[in-house]
Every structure is written in structure tokens, then in C-alpha cells.
Design an enzyme around this catalytic site. Structure first.
Site, PDB file in Angstrom:
ATOM      1  N   SER A  88       0.673  -1.411   0.049  1.00  0.00           N
ATOM      2  CA  SER A  88      -0.393   0.481   0.156  1.00  0.00           C
ATOM      3  C   SER A  88       0.654   1.291   0.111  1.00  0.00           C
ATOM      4  CB  SER A  88      -1.023  -0.367   1.502  1.00  0.00           C
ATOM      5  OG  SER A  88      -1.373   1.086   1.365  1.00  0.00           O
TER       6      SER A  88
ATOM      7  N   HIS B 299      -1.219  -1.455  -4.577  1.00  0.00           N
ATOM      8  CA  HIS B 299      -2.726  -0.885  -3.309  1.00  0.00           C
ATOM      9  C   HIS B 299      -2.485   0.749  -3.680  1.00  0.00           C
ATOM     10  CE1 HIS B 299      -5.878  -2.265  -1.612  1.00  0.00           C
ATOM     11  NE2 HIS B 299      -5.614  -1.102  -0.329  1.00  0.00           N
TER      12      HIS B 299
ATOM     13  N   ASP C 203      -4.943   3.214  -1.616  1.00  0.00           N
ATOM     14  CA  ASP C 203      -5.687   3.757  -1.024  1.00  0.00           C
ATOM     15  C   ASP C 203      -6.303   5.001  -1.114  1.00  0.00           C
ATOM     16  OD1 ASP C 203      -5.795   1.170   1.048  1.00  0.00           O
ATOM     17  OD2 ASP C 203      -4.215   1.491   1.314  1.00  0.00           O
TER      18      ASP C 203
ATOM     19  N   MET D 194      -8.503   7.736  -0.062  1.00  0.00           N
ATOM     20  CA  MET D 194      -9.776   8.827   1.445  1.00  0.00           C
ATOM     21  C   MET D 194     -10.168  10.084   1.147  1.00  0.00           C
ATOM     22  SD  MET D 194      -6.961   7.236   4.407  1.00  0.00           S
ATOM     23  CE  MET D 194      -6.076   5.223   4.436  1.00  0.00           C
TER      24      MET D 194
ATOM     25  N   HIS E  52      -8.266   1.180  -3.728  1.00  0.00           N
ATOM     26  CA  HIS E  52      -9.421   1.091  -2.963  1.00  0.00           C
ATOM     27  C   HIS E  52     -10.300   2.283  -2.693  1.00  0.00           C
ATOM     28  CE1 HIS E  52      -9.931  -0.319   1.410  1.00  0.00           C
ATOM     29  NE2 HIS E  52     -11.116  -0.374   1.334  1.00  0.00           N
TER      30      HIS E  52
ATOM     31  N   MET F  13     -12.600   4.717  -0.437  1.00  0.00           N
ATOM     32  CA  MET F  13     -12.926   4.866   1.159  1.00  0.00           C
ATOM     33  C   MET F  13     -13.536   5.980   1.021  1.00  0.00           C
ATOM     34  SD  MET F  13      -9.821   2.883   3.580  1.00  0.00           S
ATOM     35  CE  MET F  13      -8.215   3.256   2.136  1.00  0.00           C
TER      36      MET F  13
ATOM     37  N   MET G  11     -11.279  -6.059   5.349  1.00  0.00           N
ATOM     38  CA  MET G  11     -10.702  -4.946   6.101  1.00  0.00           C
ATOM     39  C   MET G  11     -10.109  -5.359   7.781  1.00  0.00           C
ATOM     40  SD  MET G  11      -9.904  -2.418   4.550  1.00  0.00           S
ATOM     41  CE  MET G  11      -9.013  -1.754   6.116  1.00  0.00           C
TER      42      MET G  11
ATOM     43  N   ASP H  20      -6.596  -6.191   4.073  1.00  0.00           N
ATOM     44  CA  ASP H  20      -6.172  -4.784   4.313  1.00  0.00           C
ATOM     45  C   ASP H  20      -5.893  -4.454   5.412  1.00  0.00           C
ATOM     46  OD1 ASP H  20      -4.612  -2.792   3.927  1.00  0.00           O
ATOM     47  OD2 ASP H  20      -6.690  -1.580   2.842  1.00  0.00           O
TER      48      ASP H  20
END
Length: 245
Positions: A10, A35, A37, A39, A68, A70, A139, A175
């Protein structure tokens, strides 16, 4: 169970001042996927980066970009991430009222689709979308921050989801707090794709990252051995009974 164990570092744990160099380093170090992330400070209590950052680093590697999201809402932003270079886009089951519609939208953009579950979300939530997805992401921390400790109760959820997946070609990703110390348990539960941030980005470059990735991969592969042995023994028994040619 799916194929080989995949390690997806990540980049949330990377040095953002040298993000391009860090992506190149984990590529050289043997990362299988990258990966990303994302947010938004709304769905989760942190803000990371968006589609433009993914677009900027996309030319630096040919590895799969495992994005991913979020964020909430998600649907309005799917096209931007697809255009930015995402190969696989994962949305949270908790992020919107119409999960099936979101997954259809991802597929319509020519991207693979994933769904993620927070620690408190039961696996039954994905029962009716299993045939629309390429990945389930469990998660094992509450999303929003890197460097958190692994929530051990999620091991049983991973096992149950592996059973739900059955023979479908769906990868089972984990993850949150994944390290060389718990990778074996995660893989033994049925996961085949491990996201690791802090556990990979320790050290000062590709050589250190490679050692970290290999340690996690070796532990995970060791954890899978009992499963593989049991599956092999079962196939042999069935074959001896004349049910397999």
C-alpha cells in the site's frame, strides 16, 4: 482457492515526498500489485490522494493498480479513477445504498470490480453480488489510517468468505495490519492477496522492500501448505473412488 499468493504494498505507507521513486522501488522489489488507498475525510477520518495522483504515477510501472476507494459517495468518481489508470476498483459495501449498481458501473468502464467490508460488516452483505465481483477485500483494521494493529476476529470472517466464494474466480484480499507474523494465519484462513503498508515500507529502498515482501510472501505460502495438502489428499480420495478421471 485462487492461484499464487499476491503481495500488494500500500503506497499509503510510502514517502509521499518521493512517491514516484517509492512506486518504482516496490515494483523492482517484487510487488505483485500496487495498492492505492483513496480516502476522503468523510467516509473515513483521513484524506490521502485522488485520481490525479494515480494518473501521475501510472506510467512508472506495469503492475496492476489495485485502487481501494474509501470514499462516499463512490459512483460519481469511478470514471475518473478508471481513466487515471486503475485496473481494479474496490468500493465499500457500506459506502452507498446501491452496491450492485456501483459494481455494474465499474464493469461498464472495463475495469475489474471489488467490494470491501469493514470489520463490523457481516459477510452476508455480499451474498447477492458474488457473481459481479473479481475481488473481496476484508478490512482487518477500521479503515482510515495506516499502521494499525490487526483485528484477530476477522480471521473467522475470512474463512467464511472463502467458503462463500467456492469455485468462483474471485480473489480474497486482506488489508490492515498484515505483517510477516500474521501472514500465515491470514493465508491459512483462505486469503490469497495480502495488502501490506508499514510492513513493506521499512528500510531505505528496493533491497529492503524486497526482503520485506519476500518475508511476508514466505510466511503466507507456509500458511497455505496445510490447505494445499488437504485439498490434494481429498482429490486423491475422490479419484480413487472413480469420481474424477
Amino acid at each position: 482457492m485462487s492461484g499464487d499468493i499476491l503481495i500488494a504494498p500500500s503506497i499509503l505507507a510510502a514517502d509521499f515526498a518521493r512517491l514516484g521513486e517509492e512506486v518504482a522501488a516496490i515494483d523492482a522489489a517484487g510487488a505483485d500489485w500496487i495498492h492505492c488507498d483513496v480516502m476522503d475525510g468523510h467516509f473515513v477520518p483521513n484524506i490521502s490522494f485522488g485520481a490525479d495522483v494515480i494518473k501521475a504515477i501510472r506510467p512508472l510501472t506495469n503492475k496492476v493498480f489495485d485502487v481501494h476507494l474509501m470514499i462516499a459517495p463512490t459512483d460519481a468518481y469511478l470514471e475518473a479513477f478508471a481513466r487515471g489508470g486503475a485496473d481494479l476498483i474496490t468500493v465499500h459495501a457500506e459506502a452507498g445504498p446501491h452496491l450492485d449498481r456501483s459494481l455494474q458501473a465499474i464493469r461498464s468502464l472495463g475495469r475489474k470490480a471489488g467490494v470491501s467490508l469493514c470489520p463490523s460488516t457481516p459477510e452476508a452483505t455480499i451474498e447477492y453480488v458474488l457473481d459481479r465481483i473479481d475481488l473481496v477485500l476484508v478490512m482487518t483494521v477500521n479503515p482510515g489510517f495506516g499502521g494499525q494493529s490487526f483485528i484477530g476476529s476477522q480471521i473467522e470472517k475470512i474463512k467464511r468468505i472463502r467458503t462463500m466464494i467456492g469455485e468462483r474466480p474471485i480473489r480474497l484480499e486482506v488489508d490492515g495490519g498484515v505483517t510477516r507474523d500474521n501472514a500465515a494465519a491470514v493465508a491459512a484462513a483462505g486469503a490469497d492477496t495480502l495488502v501490506a503498508g508499514s510492513a513493506v515500507f521499512r528500510g531505505r529502498g528496493a533491497a529492503d522492500y524486497a526482503a520485506n515482501i519476500e518475508a511476508i510472501r514466505a510466511a503466507a505460502e507456509a500458511g497455505r501448505v496445510p490447505h494445499l495438502q488437504n485439498s490434494s489428499a481429498q482429490r486423491m480420495r475422490v479419484s480413487e473412488g472413480g469420481l474424477i478421471r
